[in-house]
Design a protein around this motif. Structure first.
Motif, PDB file in Angstrom:
ATOM      1  N   UNK A  67       6.291 -19.120  34.302  1.00  0.00           N
ATOM      2  CA  UNK A  67       6.434 -18.543  32.964  1.00  0.00           C
ATOM      3  C   UNK A  67       7.679 -17.663  32.917  1.00  0.00           C
ATOM      4  N   UNK A  68       8.877 -18.266  32.957  1.00  0.00           N
ATOM      5  CA  UNK A  68      10.090 -17.462  32.775  1.00  0.00           C
ATOM      6  C   UNK A  68      10.097 -16.854  31.379  1.00  0.00           C
ATOM      7  N   UNK A  69      10.661 -15.649  31.253  1.00  0.00           N
ATOM      8  CA  UNK A  69      10.648 -14.997  29.948  1.00  0.00           C
ATOM      9  C   UNK A  69      11.814 -14.032  29.807  1.00  0.00           C
ATOM     10  N   UNK A  70      12.130 -13.735  28.548  1.00  0.00           N
ATOM     11  CA  UNK A  70      13.242 -12.845  28.247  1.00  0.00           C
ATOM     12  C   UNK A  70      12.880 -11.942  27.076  1.00  0.00           C
ATOM     13  N   UNK A  71      13.257 -10.673  27.194  1.00  0.00           N
ATOM     14  CA  UNK A  71      13.183  -9.736  26.068  1.00  0.00           C
ATOM     15  C   UNK A  71      14.615  -9.424  25.672  1.00  0.00           C
ATOM     16  N   UNK A  72      14.953  -9.697  24.433  1.00  0.00           N
ATOM     17  CA  UNK A  72      16.348  -9.632  24.003  1.00  0.00           C
ATOM     18  C   UNK A  72      16.474  -8.748  22.775  1.00  0.00           C
ATOM     19  N   UNK A 104       5.007 -27.420  35.256  1.00  0.00           N
ATOM     20  CA  UNK A 104       5.234 -27.012  33.866  1.00  0.00           C
ATOM     21  C   UNK A 104       5.892 -25.637  33.815  1.00  0.00           C
ATOM     22  N   UNK A 105       6.946 -25.531  33.005  1.00  0.00           N
ATOM     23  CA  UNK A 105       7.606 -24.262  32.734  1.00  0.00           C
ATOM     24  C   UNK A 105       7.336 -23.873  31.281  1.00  0.00           C
ATOM     25  N   UNK A 106       6.718 -22.703  31.091  1.00  0.00           N
ATOM     26  CA  UNK A 106       6.547 -22.128  29.757  1.00  0.00           C
ATOM     27  C   UNK A 106       7.569 -20.995  29.636  1.00  0.00           C
ATOM     28  N   UNK A 125      -1.749 -18.312  28.740  1.00  0.00           N
ATOM     29  CA  UNK A 125      -1.327 -19.452  29.558  1.00  0.00           C
ATOM     30  C   UNK A 125      -2.022 -19.416  30.917  1.00  0.00           C
ATOM     31  N   UNK A 126      -2.132 -18.221  31.489  1.00  0.00           N
ATOM     32  CA  UNK A 126      -2.808 -18.081  32.774  1.00  0.00           C
ATOM     33  C   UNK A 126      -4.267 -18.489  32.672  1.00  0.00           C
ATOM     34  N   UNK A 127      -4.905 -18.156  31.543  1.00  0.00           N
ATOM     35  CA  UNK A 127      -6.299 -18.555  31.347  1.00  0.00           C
ATOM     36  C   UNK A 127      -6.440 -20.074  31.360  1.00  0.00           C
ATOM     37  N   UNK A 128      -5.495 -20.764  30.735  1.00  0.00           N
ATOM     38  CA  UNK A 128      -5.535 -22.225  30.744  1.00  0.00           C
ATOM     39  C   UNK A 128      -5.470 -22.735  32.184  1.00  0.00           C
ATOM     40  N   UNK A 129      -4.535 -22.154  32.964  1.00  0.00           N
ATOM     41  CA  UNK A 129      -4.343 -22.604  34.342  1.00  0.00           C
ATOM     42  C   UNK A 129      -5.563 -22.321  35.206  1.00  0.00           C
ATOM     43  N   UNK A 130      -6.208 -21.173  34.980  1.00  0.00           N
ATOM     44  CA  UNK A 130      -7.312 -20.762  35.837  1.00  0.00           C
ATOM     45  C   UNK A 130      -8.658 -21.320  35.383  1.00  0.00           C
ATOM     46  N   UNK A 131      -8.848 -21.466  34.073  1.00  0.00           N
ATOM     47  CA  UNK A 131     -10.175 -21.764  33.542  1.00  0.00           C
ATOM     48  C   UNK A 131     -10.345 -23.186  33.003  1.00  0.00           C
ATOM     49  N   UNK A 132      -9.246 -23.846  32.669  1.00  0.00           N
ATOM     50  CA  UNK A 132      -9.357 -25.166  32.040  1.00  0.00           C
ATOM     51  C   UNK A 132      -8.479 -26.173  32.773  1.00  0.00           C
ATOM     52  N   UNK A 157      -7.062 -20.413  21.561  1.00  0.00           N
ATOM     53  CA  UNK A 157      -6.536 -19.262  22.287  1.00  0.00           C
ATOM     54  C   UNK A 157      -5.774 -18.401  21.291  1.00  0.00           C
ATOM     55  N   UNK A 158      -6.274 -17.203  21.057  1.00  0.00           N
ATOM     56  CA  UNK A 158      -5.662 -16.334  20.063  1.00  0.00           C
ATOM     57  C   UNK A 158      -4.863 -15.217  20.734  1.00  0.00           C
TER      58      UNK A 158
END
Length: 307
Positions: A67-72, A104-106, A125-132, A157-158
């Motif tokens: 999960x690469x991410x950026x705050x800009x 997969x990269x999100x 996203x982590x919940x998807x990976x761990x739970x589903x 997923x909200x």
């Protein structure tokens, strides 16, 4: 809002190829700049921010996702781009001791002050990976961007506004059993570099914690706790009991039964107050008696203060 609200179907890329995660992230940035105007306007800042974050700590999370991410500054949008590899590539994980085959990269891009939203998206996203696992495999093997979008649109997923325990906890810390030996615990403390572990029974019920303190204390005479001068001990004497029993003694009688727990919906501020005012270094997430994860002080820093 649902997770899919932050997706642009044009920014979902399949069959990506590359030798490193930097190759893949670079391709995703270049492609997204072509299809998203707001992203294009800040692409240089985004590229710099994403790679600076990766240089600090890998965003490979396990289960085949990163999960690469950026705050800009000035980026007036929140966007999730998705890249799915033709073949997974090996990436270092955040702890730098383990590797994962990432499929997969999100990639999340948001304004600097949107840390809360980024954290919520990462948690989802982590919940998807761990739970589903079924959904995760469908995403990894999707045949079209439309299929990926539909799969993520179908799940409920909200993205809520309040940061809670389940957003910052680490569900991957493996609990120990009351029937583990002293040697089992010592090996895990060393190899995983953790100060302690939750103790659960065979049904996942939380029982307490086993820490470095209990391990060191085992076998030391009770009277040493009230003595100022221990020079009369010869080397090794305080730990003879431990050394004789490390392979056979179970932790069921020595693990700590009284620990601090919170439920999954406990607000982050309450957790921080417990850590600051009460001096707790770790807090366990427990609900209806079941163990869900562990929160360390470092998780607050990495996931909230320096996301």
């Amino acid at each position: 809002m649902k997770l899919s609200s932050y997706l642009n179907p044009k920014c979902i890329y399949l069959n990506l190829e590359g030798d490193t995660k930097e190759d893949i992230i670079g391709q995703m940035i270049d492609n997204t700049a072509k299809y998203d105007k707001t992203f294009h306007e800040s692409v240089d800042l985004i590229r710099k921010s994403v790679f600076a974050r990766e240089a600090e700590v890998s965003t490979a999370m396990g289960s085949g996702i990163a999960i690469p991410h950026a705050r800009v500054d000035g980026y007036d949008d929140i966007l999730i781009s998705i890249g799915i590899m033709k073949e997974p590539i090996e990436c270092d994980m955040a702890d730098l001791r383990n590797k994962d085959l990432v499929k997969i990269f999100f990639m999340i891009t948001a304004e600097t002050l949107k840390s809360k939203v980024i954290l919520k998206i990462m948690s989802s996203i982590t919940k998807i990976a761990m739970k589903d696992k079924v959904l995760l495999e469908k995403l990894k093997n999707a045949k079209s961007p439309a299929e990926v979008y539909d799969l993520l649109s179908d799940i409920n997923v909200k993205i809520e506004n309040k940061i809670t325990a389940e957003d910052v906890m680490d569900p991957t810390i493996k609990p120990v059993s009351p029937y583990d030996t002293l040697d089992d615990i010592a090996r895990r403390l060393i190899t995983e570099e953790k100060p302690g572990f939750p103790v659960v029974d065979d049904n996942g019920n939380f029982l307490g914690e086993m820490t470095e303190r209990e391990l060191i204390s085992f076998g030391m005479p009770d009277y040493t706790s009230v003595m100022d001068d221990l020079d009369f001990f010869t080397i090794g004497e305080p730990f003879e009991e431990y050394l004789k029993n490390e392979k056979t003694a179970r932790i069921q009688d020595i693990y700590r039964k009284k620990t601090t727990v919170v439920d999954r919906k406990t607000p982050i501020m309450e957790i921080c107050l417990l850590m600051v005012n009460k001096g707790f270094t770790r807090i366990y997430v427990v609900e209806n008696g079941k163990y869900y994860g562990t929160i360390l002080r470092s998780h607050i820093i990495k996931k909230v203060l320096h996301i």
